[in-house]
Enzyme design. Sequence first.
Site, PDB file in Angstrom:
ATOM      1  CG  PHE A   1      -1.553   1.180   1.123  1.00 40.61           C
ATOM      2  CD1 PHE A   1      -3.204   0.996   0.591  1.00 40.61           C
ATOM      3  CD2 PHE A   1      -1.370   2.974   1.675  1.00 40.61           C
ATOM      4  CE1 PHE A   1      -3.662   2.379   0.765  1.00 40.61           C
ATOM      5  CE2 PHE A   1      -2.615   3.604   1.619  1.00 40.61           C
ATOM      6  CZ  PHE A   1      -3.406   3.104   1.118  1.00 40.61           C
TER       7      PHE A   1
ATOM      8  CG  ASP B   1       6.118   3.586   1.902  1.00 38.02           C
ATOM      9  OD1 ASP B   1       5.949   4.195   3.068  1.00 38.02           O
ATOM     10  OD2 ASP B   1       4.932   3.566   0.971  1.00 38.02           O
TER      11      ASP B   1
ATOM     12  CE  LYS C   1       0.258   5.528   7.770  1.00 37.60           C
ATOM     13  NZ  LYS C   1      -1.904   5.592   8.306  1.00 37.60           N
TER      14      LYS C   1
HETATM   15  C1  LIG Z   1       3.058   2.027   4.021  1.00 36.58           C
HETATM   16  C2  LIG Z   1       2.215   3.478   3.577  1.00 36.58           C
HETATM   17  N1  LIG Z   1       2.620   4.231   2.716  1.00 36.58           N
HETATM   18  C3  LIG Z   1       1.642   5.640   2.127  1.00 36.58           C
HETATM   19  C4  LIG Z   1       0.479   5.317   2.801  1.00 36.58           C
HETATM   20  C5  LIG Z   1      -0.505   6.730   2.424  1.00 36.58           C
HETATM   21  O1  LIG Z   1       0.154   7.442   3.160  1.00 36.58           O
HETATM   22  P1  LIG Z   1      -1.266   9.121   2.945  1.00 36.58           P
HETATM   23  O2  LIG Z   1      -2.407   8.642   3.703  1.00 36.58           O
HETATM   24  O3  LIG Z   1      -0.307   9.979   4.386  1.00 36.58           O
HETATM   25  O4  LIG Z   1      -1.231   9.449   2.067  1.00 36.58           O
HETATM   26  C6  LIG Z   1       0.031   4.581   3.743  1.00 36.58           C
HETATM   27  C7  LIG Z   1      -0.998   4.844   4.878  1.00 36.58           C
HETATM   28  O5  LIG Z   1      -1.251   3.893   4.948  1.00 36.58           O
HETATM   29  C8  LIG Z   1       0.723   3.546   4.274  1.00 36.58           C
HETATM   30  O6  LIG Z   1       0.640   3.249   5.493  1.00 36.58           O
END
Ligand SMILES: Cc1ncc(COP(=O)(O)O)c(C=O)c1O
Length: 405
Positions: A138, A225, A254
């Site tokens: 994700f 990520d 986050k």
């Molecule tokens: C690993 C990861 N990358 C990207 C995102 C996307 O982040 P945002 O919701 O701040 O756009 C998330 C959100 O849950 C995530 O867990």
Amino acid sequence: MNAPDPAVTRPMPHTLNTYGRLPVALAYGRGCWLWDTEGRRYLDGLGGIAVNTLGHGHPKLVPALQDQVAKLIHTSNYYEVPLQEQLAAKLCELSGLSGAFFCNSGLEANEGALKIARKYGHDKGIERPEIIVYERAFHGRSIATLSATGNPKVQKGFEPLVEGFVRVPLNDLAAVERVAASTPNVCAVVLETIQGEGGVNPARTEYLQGLRRICDERGWLLMLDEVQCGIGRTGKWFAHQWAGIQPDVMPLAKGLGSGVPVGAIVCGPKAVNVLGPGNHGTTFGGNPLAMRAGVETLRIMEEDGLLAHAAEVGAVLRGALEQGLAAELASGGVKEIRGAGLMLGVELAKPCGVLVARCAEAGLMISVTADTVVRIVPPLILSADEAREIAARLVPVVKTFLAEA
Ligand SMILES: Cc1ncc(COP(=O)(O)O)c(C=O)c1O
């Protein structure tokens, strides 16, 4: 994230109906506790989905943010923003990387990382660069990041997807080697060090080390990520540090601002000069309020020893869950308890979305990902007693649920 059970959710009439919201309105928070508008109290096992690093109303963060709001909230990137430089330097110190770009969210950090990957490919003379991505990954909900995401539910209805991605299963180096042999245009690999929304699935240490080796041999960028698993959650600043490797690009968000929206793309030497003037930008990204939130979050984490704390309290929580659910682990009703530090997943043998509402009724905030995984990502200030209390509230709910036909 899975939407909570539709039977117990209700829409807010003037906001778009994109979330399955529980009928709970939170009014106030202190530490790891939240109160709703009816005065009910909840233990926060979710931390705003791995965001509220310092919990709620932190006595050191609140005055710092108040001070910053009174001084400057936003200026624009037309001018120097000294706090940007300060936060970038700190992230470089903690990661060993070389430079950072600031944005506002996780998807933006990943979107920028994907642009770096493509530009890096173009700079090497690859006209149609390909990026390796993962099943169950994700990375966000923009068109490019949902295309990189490995979840058909997130993609459905938004086709055509962005091209240029090759998908592989996690923890299978041979699959990456096969792509390397068959796809000459690959220029980068993008993965979560621990998959969050996909069900709390860690990339294994040897796998990460193997990927680092392949990326070095092939001249690919390794992009990790750490939007969810970074910023101390696993007991190190960044989850990949357990494997003793460094990425070339690391999207963050986050927990970095402890609740104030902030994202970052942290780059090592291979990636730090890929983007130049005019290649990327954002109005809000790196504004003084967000930067102060990041600077203070990292400072307080260091001052209060929250890395070691997250590892220790995470072990307490895991131990309490393993003990409380020992019979269910033995019978297979609970398949596995996994994760690291304060990023834990409890995988059940059947879909368990209803547990979000049932836990809230029991005074506990959690989420369910990938249909069957209870995810616990509390603030890093969680105490050992609160960790045991999370288990004490969750275990009976899980037991009752599993006993149902
Ligand atoms: C690993 C990861 N990358 C990207 C995102 C996307 O982040 P945002 O919701 O701040 O756009 C998330 C959100 O849950 C995530 O867990």
